[in-house]
Design a protein around this motif. Sequence first.
Motif, PDB file in Angstrom:
ATOM      1  N   GLN A 131       0.860  -1.272  -0.121  1.00 16.91           N
ATOM      2  CA  GLN A 131      -0.020   0.071   0.072  1.00 16.91           C
ATOM      3  C   GLN A 131       0.838   1.224  -0.052  1.00 16.91           C
ATOM      4  N   SER A 132       0.501   2.094  -0.542  1.00 15.39           N
ATOM      5  CA  SER A 132       1.305   3.395  -0.643  1.00 15.39           C
ATOM      6  C   SER A 132       0.000   4.457  -0.794  1.00 15.39           C
ATOM      7  N   LEU A 133       0.556   5.736  -0.460  1.00 14.02           N
ATOM      8  CA  LEU A 133      -0.353   6.933  -0.439  1.00 14.02           C
ATOM      9  C   LEU A 133       0.572   8.174  -0.501  1.00 14.02           C
ATOM     10  N   GLU A 134       0.050   9.061  -1.329  1.00 19.23           N
ATOM     11  CA  GLU A 134       1.165  10.235  -1.811  1.00 19.23           C
ATOM     12  C   GLU A 134       0.157  11.590  -1.662  1.00 19.23           C
ATOM     13  N   GLN A 135       0.486  12.486  -0.909  1.00 20.30           N
ATOM     14  CA  GLN A 135       0.031  13.888  -1.071  1.00 20.30           C
ATOM     15  C   GLN A 135       1.020  14.833  -0.661  1.00 20.30           C
ATOM     16  N   PRO A 136       0.807  15.989  -1.327  1.00 19.36           N
ATOM     17  CA  PRO A 136       2.051  16.960  -0.914  1.00 19.36           C
ATOM     18  C   PRO A 136       1.951  17.297   0.644  1.00 19.36           C
ATOM     19  N   SER A 137       3.310  17.496   1.158  1.00 16.85           N
ATOM     20  CA  SER A 137       3.417  17.787   2.469  1.00 16.85           C
ATOM     21  C   SER A 137       2.831  19.256   2.728  1.00 16.85           C
ATOM     22  N   GLU A 138       3.030  19.986   2.001  1.00 19.17           N
ATOM     23  CA  GLU A 138       2.635  21.612   2.503  1.00 19.17           C
ATOM     24  C   GLU A 138       2.172  22.042   1.190  1.00 19.17           C
ATOM     25  N   VAL A 139       1.140  22.998   1.468  1.00 19.03           N
ATOM     26  CA  VAL A 139       0.559  23.936   0.629  1.00 19.03           C
ATOM     27  C   VAL A 139       0.396  25.458   1.242  1.00 19.03           C
ATOM     28  N   THR A 140       0.613  26.450   0.601  1.00 14.57           N
ATOM     29  CA  THR A 140       0.439  27.645   1.014  1.00 14.57           C
ATOM     30  C   THR A 140      -0.454  28.507  -0.130  1.00 14.57           C
ATOM     31  N   ALA A 141      -1.367  29.061   0.484  1.00 12.62           N
ATOM     32  CA  ALA A 141      -2.306  30.069  -0.332  1.00 12.62           C
ATOM     33  C   ALA A 141      -2.751  31.106   0.263  1.00 12.62           C
ATOM     34  N   VAL A 142      -3.441  32.089  -0.377  1.00 16.68           N
ATOM     35  CA  VAL A 142      -3.891  33.389   0.227  1.00 16.68           C
ATOM     36  C   VAL A 142      -5.369  33.382   0.302  1.00 16.68           C
ATOM     37  N   GLU A 143      -5.973  33.951   1.723  1.00 15.36           N
ATOM     38  CA  GLU A 143      -7.258  34.122   1.680  1.00 15.36           C
ATOM     39  C   GLU A 143      -7.868  34.586   0.473  1.00 15.36           C
ATOM     40  N   GLY A 144      -9.116  33.910   0.092  1.00 19.67           N
ATOM     41  CA  GLY A 144      -9.965  33.656  -1.016  1.00 19.67           C
ATOM     42  C   GLY A 144      -9.597  33.098  -2.268  1.00 19.67           C
ATOM     43  N   ALA A 145      -8.527  32.620  -2.002  1.00 20.47           N
ATOM     44  CA  ALA A 145      -8.069  31.649  -3.285  1.00 20.47           C
ATOM     45  C   ALA A 145      -8.735  30.468  -3.264  1.00 20.47           C
ATOM     46  N   ILE A 146      -8.274  29.622  -4.163  1.00 19.10           N
ATOM     47  CA  ILE A 146      -8.659  28.015  -4.356  1.00 19.10           C
ATOM     48  C   ILE A 146      -7.558  27.500  -4.235  1.00 19.10           C
ATOM     49  N   VAL A 147      -7.647  26.480  -3.736  1.00 16.86           N
ATOM     50  CA  VAL A 147      -6.356  25.372  -3.402  1.00 16.86           C
ATOM     51  C   VAL A 147      -6.986  23.931  -3.936  1.00 16.86           C
ATOM     52  N   GLN A 148      -6.023  23.187  -4.444  1.00 17.79           N
ATOM     53  CA  GLN A 148      -6.319  21.892  -4.825  1.00 17.79           C
ATOM     54  C   GLN A 148      -5.204  20.845  -4.113  1.00 17.79           C
ATOM     55  N   ILE A 149      -5.736  19.883  -3.206  1.00 12.91           N
ATOM     56  CA  ILE A 149      -4.765  18.776  -2.565  1.00 12.91           C
ATOM     57  C   ILE A 149      -4.913  17.475  -3.269  1.00 12.91           C
ATOM     58  N   ASN A 150      -3.799  17.184  -3.978  1.00 18.83           N
ATOM     59  CA  ASN A 150      -4.155  15.908  -4.773  1.00 18.83           C
ATOM     60  C   ASN A 150      -3.614  14.642  -3.582  1.00 18.83           C
ATOM     61  N   CYS A 151      -4.149  13.524  -4.101  1.00 18.30           N
ATOM     62  CA  CYS A 151      -3.783  12.244  -3.432  1.00 18.30           C
ATOM     63  C   CYS A 151      -3.883  11.157  -4.367  1.00 18.30           C
ATOM     64  N   THR A 152      -2.785  10.279  -4.275  1.00 19.40           N
ATOM     65  CA  THR A 152      -2.551   9.166  -5.135  1.00 19.40           C
ATOM     66  C   THR A 152      -2.360   8.079  -4.222  1.00 19.40           C
ATOM     67  N   TYR A 153      -3.028   7.079  -4.551  1.00 20.07           N
ATOM     68  CA  TYR A 153      -3.092   5.951  -3.500  1.00 20.07           C
ATOM     69  C   TYR A 153      -2.775   4.704  -4.248  1.00 20.07           C
ATOM     70  N   GLN A 154      -2.250   3.460  -3.669  1.00 20.08           N
ATOM     71  CA  GLN A 154      -2.276   2.433  -4.092  1.00 20.08           C
ATOM     72  C   GLN A 154      -2.677   1.353  -2.781  1.00 20.08           C
ATOM     73  N   THR A 155      -3.825   0.644  -3.011  1.00 25.63           N
ATOM     74  CA  THR A 155      -4.295  -0.040  -1.713  1.00 25.63           C
ATOM     75  C   THR A 155      -5.069  -1.113  -2.225  1.00 25.63           C
ATOM     76  N   SER A 156      -4.981  -2.362  -1.791  1.00 18.86           N
ATOM     77  CA  SER A 156      -5.589  -3.519  -1.950  1.00 18.86           C
ATOM     78  C   SER A 156      -7.333  -3.335  -1.407  1.00 18.86           C
ATOM     79  N   GLY A 157      -8.290  -4.029  -1.990  1.00 21.20           N
ATOM     80  CA  GLY A 157      -9.440  -3.834  -1.514  1.00 21.20           C
ATOM     81  C   GLY A 157     -10.131  -2.429  -1.528  1.00 21.20           C
ATOM     82  N   PHE A 158      -9.792  -1.661  -2.574  1.00 19.46           N
ATOM     83  CA  PHE A 158     -10.262  -0.341  -2.525  1.00 19.46           C
ATOM     84  C   PHE A 158     -11.671  -0.116  -2.598  1.00 19.46           C
ATOM     85  N   TYR A 159     -12.044   0.708  -1.681  1.00 24.54           N
ATOM     86  CA  TYR A 159     -13.664   0.870  -1.399  1.00 24.54           C
ATOM     87  C   TYR A 159     -14.023   2.414  -1.523  1.00 24.54           C
TER      88      TYR A 159
END
Lengths: 113, 110
Positions: free
Chosen positions: B2-30
């Motif tokens: 199993q593995s899981l990846e997401q960025p460790s840190e993100v910085t943004a300003v008030e009012g902005a939009i931010v996207q946090i990505n996640c990639t995974y590898q896991t057995s029996g995903f539901y």
Amino acid sequence: DAGITQSPRHKVTETGTPVTLRCHQTENHRYMYWYRQDPGHGLRLIHYSYGVKDTDKGEVSDGYSVSRSKTEDFLLTLESATSSQTSVYFCAHHGESITGELFFGEGSRLTVL
Amino acid sequence: GQSLEQPSEVTAVEGAIVQINCTYQTSGFYGLSWYQQHDGGAPTFLSYNGLDGLEETGRFSSFLSRSDSYGYLLLQELQMKDSASYFCAPRGTNAGKSTFGDGTTLTVKP
């Protein structure tokens, strides 16, 4: 409100001493979980329970035992605490929703010197 | 494994939009859940995707692509109180046995 009360909330102990953390709930939840969280990291599952006297091991169960003699209480015991068990411990439950939303207690911060 | 990846840190300003990505590898995903955790607090549930596509809950949206083993959390109209850690948590049929990564620390600046 998760409906979970953890005690103690903070504890400092010495290496080699036994420690028991208590998770108490009053909403008759069947599924209960104990996690640990180390600084800067996510949660790792220690043990879980499907009901009274029905428990199983999670991914990091070595050095820990649990008991659930009644629905309300799920106890986590460190038989002989080590410094590597210094962590924040969270108890959680989830209901029957399809989302599987987990509800966490406020955590118990344990320091082993 | 199993593995899981997401960025460790993100910085943004008030009012902005931010996207946090996640990639995974896991057995029996539901499905894929997202949790928020403020410093010193307990994790709280934000969103769940059991099917491909977008789920919207107020300012927060979450997306899942099963074929790509990928998801993201989208936070719009950022507020200072959104400064927290965000965890993606792929799960099997037992929600309590979800896998939590190390999380993404979001810092919202004025």
